[in-house]
Scaffold this active site. Sequence first.
Site, PDB file in Angstrom:
ATOM      1  N   LYS A 254       0.848  -1.196   0.000  1.00 36.01           N
ATOM      2  CA  LYS A 254       0.000   0.000   0.000  1.00 36.01           C
ATOM      3  C   LYS A 254       0.887   1.251   0.000  1.00 36.01           C
ATOM      4  O   LYS A 254       1.923   1.283   0.672  1.00 36.01           O
ATOM      5  CB  LYS A 254      -0.895  -0.028   1.245  1.00 36.01           C
ATOM      6  CG  LYS A 254      -1.988   1.033   1.257  1.00 36.01           C
ATOM      7  CD  LYS A 254      -2.890   0.898   2.501  1.00 36.01           C
ATOM      8  CE  LYS A 254      -4.023   1.927   2.488  1.00 36.01           C
ATOM      9  NZ  LYS A 254      -4.916   1.818   3.662  1.00 36.01           N
TER      10      LYS A 254
ATOM     11  N   SER B 261      -9.990   2.139   2.641  1.00 32.08           N
ATOM     12  CA  SER B 261      -9.055   2.794   1.782  1.00 32.08           C
ATOM     13  C   SER B 261      -8.070   1.863   1.069  1.00 32.08           C
ATOM     14  O   SER B 261      -7.470   2.249   0.076  1.00 32.08           O
ATOM     15  CB  SER B 261      -8.229   3.799   2.610  1.00 32.08           C
ATOM     16  OG  SER B 261      -7.419   3.123   3.549  1.00 32.08           O
TER      17      SER B 261
ATOM     18  N   SER C  14     -10.514   0.089   6.953  1.00 38.49           N
ATOM     19  CA  SER C  14      -9.840   0.158   5.648  1.00 38.49           C
ATOM     20  C   SER C  14      -9.173  -1.129   5.185  1.00 38.49           C
ATOM     21  O   SER C  14      -8.736  -1.219   4.039  1.00 38.49           O
ATOM     22  CB  SER C  14      -8.783   1.268   5.660  1.00 38.49           C
ATOM     23  OG  SER C  14      -9.390   2.528   5.515  1.00 38.49           O
TER      24      SER C  14
END
Lengths: 493, 498
Positions: free
Chosen positions: A79, A159, A183
């Site tokens: 990420k 997210s 998330s």
Amino acid sequence: MSELISLTIAEAREKLVAGDITSVELTDAYLAAIDAANETFNAYITVTGDKAREMAKASDRRRAKGEVGVLEGIPLGIKDLFATRGVHTQACSHILDNFKPEYESTVTQNLWDDGAVMLGKLNMDEFAMGSSNETSYYGPVKNPWREAGSNSALVPGGSSGGSAASVAAHLCAGATATDTGGSIRQPAAFTGTVGIKPTYGRCSRWGIAAFASSLDQAGPIARDVRDVAIMLQSMASVDEKDTTSVDRPVPEYEACIGKSVKGMKIGVPKEYRIDGMPDDIEAVWQQGIEWYRDAGAEIVDISLPHTKYALPTYYIVAPAEASSNLARYDGVRYGLRKTGNDITDMYEQTRAKGFGDEVRRRILIGTYVLSSGYYDAYYLRAQKVRTLIKRDFENVFADGVDAILTPATPSSAFAIGDEEMASDPVKMYLNDIFTVTVNMAGLPGISVPAGLDSKGLPLGLQLIGKPFAEEELFQASHIIEQAAGKFTPEKWW
Amino acid sequence: MTLIDTRTPDPKRFIAGTTDDWEIIIGLEVHAQVTSKSKLFSGASTEFGAEPNANVSLVDAAMPGMLPVINEECVAQAVRTGLGLNAQINLRSVFDRKNYFYPDLPQGYQISQFKDPIVGEGIVTVSVGPDKQGNFEDIEIGVERLHLEQDAGKSMHDQHPTMSFVDLNRTGVALMEIVSKPDLRSADEAKAYITKLRTILRYLGTCDGNMDEGSMRADVNVSVRKPGGDFGTRCEIKNVNSIRFIGQAIESEARRQIAILEDGGTIDQETRLFDPAKGETRSMRSKEDAHDYRYFPDPDLLPLEFSQAYVDQLKSDLPELPDAKRSRFIGEGLSAYDASILVSEKAIADFFEQVAEGRDSKTAANWVINNLLGKLNETSQEIEDTPVSPDQVGGIIDLIKEGTISGKIAKDLFDIIWEEGGDPAEIVESRGMKQVTDTGAIEAAVDEVIAANPDKAEQAKEKPNLAGWFVGQVMKASGGKANPQAVQELVKQKLGIE
């Protein structure tokens, strides 16, 4: 080639150990898949092909010498929130333009130390603020899942949308993710993957761009419970550079998979049965309860009375911390700078242009709730409610409950550009309704796919555990996985 | 905080305006840089005078994902300081973020302590004086709190025509903010307070107190009132960096406020700056423009907790502090005045104690105060710069006591050692500075002087005081080396005065 990328981490590990495949072959297969499909999904914002091959070669050399880490040769996606030395690290924000850190986050360093290979950096909501991956400066990510008979693009959740989509589309064996209010778990649920947010303090936050420090935790998203357990084992560590990380040995998570849940007490909280919850969600939750009953667990109805305050409380605490955490992005030392007439003008121009709408909204909310005259009414009160939410869980666990079963999300994946969500941020915030309590209480929570809804989209169930009871979550979620089976999107790309 | 007046209004501290007498109310917020090798929350060096931005860690530069880690030595230093201020040590304290934007504040917030500081209320005993009669007055000044916080960096606006430069070397260096209660009533008291505070910190080794290098600076809160009346509206004078300026700032600010009030005006609460060139304060920002710092507990840091045993250990390792040392010196026979001077700096007290070891305290004190400190003062040097060691001063005193040299010669000897160094006894020997105690030689010299001045010798029989003149002449003739006592006796004997 496509055979290689369909292997789970555990399966690939077996073939690597047997010498049937090399890390270079596996890595090349993923790079080829990314090359072919990334334009479709927009999951990776940077692919580090050369670095990946180099790391894979080094891994194969280590293996030849008998040095084998727990993730030896396994290609992973990272990420964009994690600092990776010399590689694009922007939290998918314009304000960090061209930022390449000279340091490596503790979590990713742990992975490389255990032999993993980095494929590239994954798309996400800007600074991890969002539930659909639509707030990314690099544009939305497409979910590999589509409604049966439809070609419309759906969000992968957020997210960690790039993490979830890349795992579901087999563009990496597993991915790192972070979870501040859901998330990891919400995108895992939207993509038929498994994601765990470990106990607060289990993974170091050092080198992860902060959103809300008291809530942020790193965790993995992967294709099944075992893979997630393998990854977390590597990611977790105490870290002297993060004094909120906890000094506790990291257990062999994988070892608990397959253990019986006979006699385990599974709590079902009545407050999670919300108005307007789709029947499909209700049904999959009920199904989960049945599976546990069949596996010999004891099902108990429980109450977590302060649940209804969790979401509004979260949307005070998280933006408050974010408003302060994001103050460092000021155009002075790194990233974007828009020149202005004076220093204040420079700040205003830079931050107005550098941050997207959602990030600006949260900075404003956070600044407001901390400001003089409002602090007591908002921030201080929210902290008190947070304590009550935490106490709800403590009471239930004290009564002998081992884990709590809830839906992971109030819906399945929705359309990119969904007008209802776009026009009302609060509708978007409601995505986190089942997940934020876990962050508020600092507990571990895992999302595991449990079935498909009537539209053919995956739905996840969430298991919430006691502090540092990740093992019990792996043990228990494996029951659902065994019963429900695994969910892979039909390839249309 | 509720303001409590602990002082009795005393006319000697009032200052006269045009129409009325006024009393000044002063509180100081002293920022003292903690003596430590590394910064409060990072491993970067705190060394003064490094190249710009040489001492900057990733944490100091507020890179994404960086986290603060508390420096335990800074915590110990704050606790030691709290103990030195006779203050409440809080076993649990909390770090908060003070949010504001400035280029020399990379995080966009200063990590400080707001609601729960590490040290609570304490007391500093300050000796003010001497007054015209040479008397000192001891006053007790309350300490409201002491907390730990990060220093900011330095913005430089004179390096480029259109741009400002930033040096982050100071960014994140540990400061102790020591907040006094509004217990000070004059510029002299404020100066004496900060001087005492600096002495205590230097004794403790928790702050070097170098105001030139910015290691200590003060925000000065000043208000005026009619004696014994309600507290007036205060103004805060920011960042005053010398003790002299603190005094000047208070005087001029009090005058300004009195002039406004006597004109029927009111004081606006505001932040002001002291301009040393003009000797006056000017407005920096009004209360309306005050920042909203949005303090909240720093979620990156757990509350700071330690045990009473930890505090007790630090307490048992504390050095003797100036007040205790002063009492001990007085107990050993020194005057309060001498004792106060000797304890004013630890290095002076240490010097004195080495000289006094095995010798008469009073003599040692006189030598350190009159000769050593006098000479240092004359040459504008600090005790640390002294070219004369305690052993050398002790050696001189021993030579006087043995009767080897006279007091006058001893002063010359001191000057020689100051300039050239060397062993006192050897210098006396090699340069023939020994006192003449040979009665025959002295007797001859006395006879010579009497013979040369028959008139005076005659007069001396009537006026015995004239003996002193003869003694002086003999001493002069001997180059100061004659034993003054022996000369005195012989002069009296020869002149026939007893």
